[in-house]
Scaffold this motif. Structure first.
Motif, PDB file in Angstrom:
ATOM      1  N   GLU A  84     -60.746   2.800 -35.391  1.00  0.00           N
ATOM      2  CA  GLU A  84     -60.584   2.268 -34.095  1.00  0.00           C
ATOM      3  C   GLU A  84     -61.166   2.625 -32.942  1.00  0.00           C
ATOM      4  OE1 GLU A  84     -56.354   1.552 -31.248  1.00  0.00           O
ATOM      5  OE2 GLU A  84     -56.353   2.717 -33.418  1.00  0.00           O
ATOM      6  N   ILE A  85     -61.480   1.588 -32.076  1.00  0.00           N
ATOM      7  CA  ILE A  85     -62.332   2.073 -30.995  1.00  0.00           C
ATOM      8  C   ILE A  85     -61.351   2.796 -29.845  1.00  0.00           C
ATOM      9  CG2 ILE A  85     -63.893   1.290 -29.050  1.00  0.00           C
ATOM     10  CD1 ILE A  85     -64.901  -0.585 -30.913  1.00  0.00           C
ATOM     11  N   VAL A  86     -61.651   3.899 -29.318  1.00  0.00           N
ATOM     12  CA  VAL A  86     -60.614   4.643 -28.468  1.00  0.00           C
ATOM     13  C   VAL A  86     -61.620   4.832 -26.907  1.00  0.00           C
ATOM     14  CG1 VAL A  86     -59.516   5.493 -30.122  1.00  0.00           C
ATOM     15  CG2 VAL A  86     -61.374   6.870 -29.527  1.00  0.00           C
ATOM     16  N   LEU A 102     -65.735  -5.080 -23.837  1.00  0.00           N
ATOM     17  CA  LEU A 102     -65.827  -5.536 -25.322  1.00  0.00           C
ATOM     18  C   LEU A 102     -65.355  -6.661 -25.333  1.00  0.00           C
ATOM     19  CD1 LEU A 102     -63.967  -1.957 -26.476  1.00  0.00           C
ATOM     20  CD2 LEU A 102     -66.416  -2.499 -26.507  1.00  0.00           C
ATOM     21  N   VAL A 103     -65.691  -7.176 -26.645  1.00  0.00           N
ATOM     22  CA  VAL A 103     -65.034  -8.545 -26.938  1.00  0.00           C
ATOM     23  C   VAL A 103     -64.235  -8.502 -27.977  1.00  0.00           C
ATOM     24  CG1 VAL A 103     -65.721 -11.041 -27.499  1.00  0.00           C
ATOM     25  CG2 VAL A 103     -67.189  -9.623 -26.075  1.00  0.00           C
ATOM     26  N   GLU A 104     -63.037  -8.912 -27.839  1.00  0.00           N
ATOM     27  CA  GLU A 104     -61.838  -9.023 -28.902  1.00  0.00           C
ATOM     28  C   GLU A 104     -62.273 -10.083 -30.229  1.00  0.00           C
ATOM     29  OE1 GLU A 104     -58.082  -9.155 -27.000  1.00  0.00           O
ATOM     30  OE2 GLU A 104     -58.760 -11.603 -26.491  1.00  0.00           O
ATOM     31  N   SER A 105     -61.630 -10.051 -31.358  1.00  0.00           N
ATOM     32  CA  SER A 105     -61.575 -10.601 -32.330  1.00  0.00           C
ATOM     33  C   SER A 105     -60.770 -11.964 -32.088  1.00  0.00           C
ATOM     34  CB  SER A 105     -61.429 -10.148 -33.512  1.00  0.00           C
ATOM     35  OG  SER A 105     -61.083 -10.831 -34.630  1.00  0.00           O
ATOM     36  N   TYR A 114     -60.220   3.974 -20.840  1.00  0.00           N
ATOM     37  CA  TYR A 114     -59.671   2.742 -20.353  1.00  0.00           C
ATOM     38  C   TYR A 114     -60.854   1.806 -20.686  1.00  0.00           C
ATOM     39  CZ  TYR A 114     -58.218  -1.107 -17.626  1.00  0.00           C
ATOM     40  OH  TYR A 114     -57.889  -2.399 -17.211  1.00  0.00           O
ATOM     41  N   LEU A 115     -60.458   0.708 -21.696  1.00  0.00           N
ATOM     42  CA  LEU A 115     -61.518  -0.259 -22.071  1.00  0.00           C
ATOM     43  C   LEU A 115     -61.220  -1.520 -21.690  1.00  0.00           C
ATOM     44  CD1 LEU A 115     -61.303   0.821 -25.846  1.00  0.00           C
ATOM     45  CD2 LEU A 115     -62.933   1.459 -23.963  1.00  0.00           C
TER      46      LEU A 115
END
Length: 279
Positions: free
Chosen positions: A116-118, A42-45, A16-17
């Motif tokens: 992909e970050i999982v 995490l910071v999205e684009s 879970y991110l």
């Protein structure tokens, strides 16, 4: 379990991110960390077709925002995030993850599959994989006389409880520490951690230059006797939900033990084996 009882990264990672937009304010980031009780996100684009492009930790918020005197209600996630993101694949061992984290001086490591970050593994996950294993280099320390005395920091970094949060953050940045013992009338009365500064300071928009450490510090101290085992320390941290314990001998504080200290012996002991592996 894999070599040395570490197991594979995919067995310990969290899938879970928590992700925020790049323009999210630091105050909102800190609030999310506080509510979710997590140490990173995490910071999205800006590009919706891309995955996360950065990571933000409590350390980043303390050292880059609070210590720098920036306004957390104006400063945004993309301004202080770490990018590019350091990753490891899920089929690598937790021992490998330990070395990657030590080499990059990080406490959180993203897990990638097919680009992909999982998932994410943290230092606490390393503790679960090594300390809680039935055998391995960390548990070998149980045969050593007073193993906590080997792992703990014996230089006690202190700060007056009436100092400002800004001062604490600057000292943590300067000394590269995650905690400071707090003093009143010459006595140690508590501890202030990066977590305290983020969850009790930034998350509720306390003024860093005008708020005393006493308003956010943890007191009384949680301690463990120097004669206890590494597993005892790990269990105490997990049960109390903390990352630091003071270590006492005959009732006197002789050191500070962090969750990171519990696994550092793994990296020190096995570094030659790791460095000899093909890249």
């Amino acid at each position: 379990m894999g070599e040395h009882g570490g197991g594979l990264v995919k067995e310990f990672m969290h899938r879970y991110l928590e992700v925020v937009s790049p323009k999210t304010t630091v105050t909102a980031v800190a609030e999310r960390m506080s509510v979710k009780r997590i140490g990173c996100l995490l910071v999205e684009s800006d590009d919706p077709t891309r995955g996360p492009v950065g990571i933000l930790t409590e350390t980043d918020l303390v050292r880059k925002v609070l210590a720098a005197g920036l306004d957390p209600m104006v400063t945004t996630a993309n301004q202080v995030m770490v990018s590019p993101i350091v990753t490891i694949t899920g089929d690598r061992t937790m021992l490998d993850a330990s070395h990657v984290m030590e080499t990059n001086h990080i406490r959180h490591l993203c897990v990638a599959e097919a680009g992909e970050i999982v998932g994410i593994v943290s230092v606490r996950d390393l503790v679960r994989s090594f300390v809680d294993a039935e055998s391995g280099p960390v548990n070998d320390l149980d045969q050593v006389y007073r193993p906590l005395s080997i792992l703990m920091a014996t230089t006690l970094a202190t700060i007056p409880s009436d100092a400002a949060l800004l001062t604490a953050a600057q000292l943590m940045r300067e000394k590269r520490l995650g905690s400071l013992l707090t003093m009143e009338a010459g006595e140690i009365v508590g501890i202030v951690t990066e977590c305290d500064l983020v969850r009790k300071g930034l998350a509720v928009n306390r003024a860093g230059a005008h708020t005393h450490i006493s308003a956010v510090m943890s007191s009384p101290l949680l301690s463990i006797d120097v004669n206890r085992t590494v597993r005892d320390a790990s269990k105490a941290m997990a049960e109390q939900g903390v990352r630091h314990l003071t270590v006492t001998e005959s009732g006197k504080i002789v050191g500070v033990l962090s969750v990171r200290d519990l696994v550092k012996m793994v990296s020190v002991r096995d570094r030659p084996r790791f460095l000899s592996k093909p890249s």
